[in-house]
Design a protein around this motif. Structure first.
Motif: not given
Length: 220
Positions: A100-105
């Motif tokens: 979905k194009g989300l960033k992850l941290a």
């Protein structure tokens, strides 16, 4: 608008919290015939061991060589956790979020070596865009610093991120950072007095990203 998911590591990605608890519990029972309760162990969950050390020394006395024991226990901890799988639903959620194009941290009170080593073992390291760990912040959870640093590293506002936590210390840290927080409690943290969270689920497999995206859009 939802732009990123910010995961705690211990107890969210891998069930490491239970391993540390049982290592301490077994040692205290064997050495001092002392029964460490889960509720007493919770003081260090999401933070670090210093609160637990203070509690144990208050209960048993300053003579207890708890810091030395932790050094010895680290090898046993590594051996136990290196056999653990990812928590239920973790891999699927990470893959869906990236699609979905989300960033992850990762936002953890631990040092960076722990999550990086485990994520590499699980084949998940390359999915993550940032690591906010103890080395990068002056204060650990329940202070907001680690979540604020995660948002900064992702180039997002805290309110554009969803924190995923298992502990009360983590929830408090996210709230202080103005970051909505989803709680996924585990065996160790399930009886914590969680309040003020966005949502609680039994497993990460129960997370509906479309529902979360709608929630963030309604907040704007």
């Amino acid at each position: 608008m939802l732009k990123a998911l910010v995961f705690d590591f211990d107890g969210v990605i891998v069930d490491t919290e239970a391993e540390w608890y049982y290592i301490y519990k077994e040692w205290l029972k064997k050495t001092y015939n002392y029964d460490l309760k889960v509720n007493d162990y919770l003081v260090c969950v999401g933070a670090n061991s210093q609160n637990l050390f203070r509690f144990i020394k208050k209960e048993l006395g300053d003579h207890v060589p708890i810091e030395e024991f932790e050094k010895e226990a680290t090898q046993e901890y590594i051996e136990r956790t290196n056999r653990l799988p990812a928590m239920e639903g973790v891999k699927e959620l990470i893959v869906r979020a990236k699609s979905k194009g989300l960033k992850l941290a990762i936002a953890t009170s631990a040092t960076q070596k722990k999550p990086v080593t485990q994520l590499k073992r699980l084949g998940l390291l390359d999915y993550f865009d940032a690591f906010s760990t103890a080395e990068l912040s002056e204060n650990i959870k329940p202070a907001p610093d680690i979540f604020l640093k995660a948002a900064e590293l992702l180039d997002c506002k805290p309110e554009e991120c969803l924190a995923i936590e298992d502990s009360l210390n983590g929830l408090i840290a996210a709230q202080r950072a103005s970051m909505p927080c989803l709680i996924v409690p585990n065996m160790i943290t399930k009886d914590s007095p969680f309040t003020g969270y966005y949502k609680m689920v039994n497993s990460l497999k129960d997370i509906d990203l479309s529902e979360i995206e709608s929630y963030f859009l309604k907040k704007e």
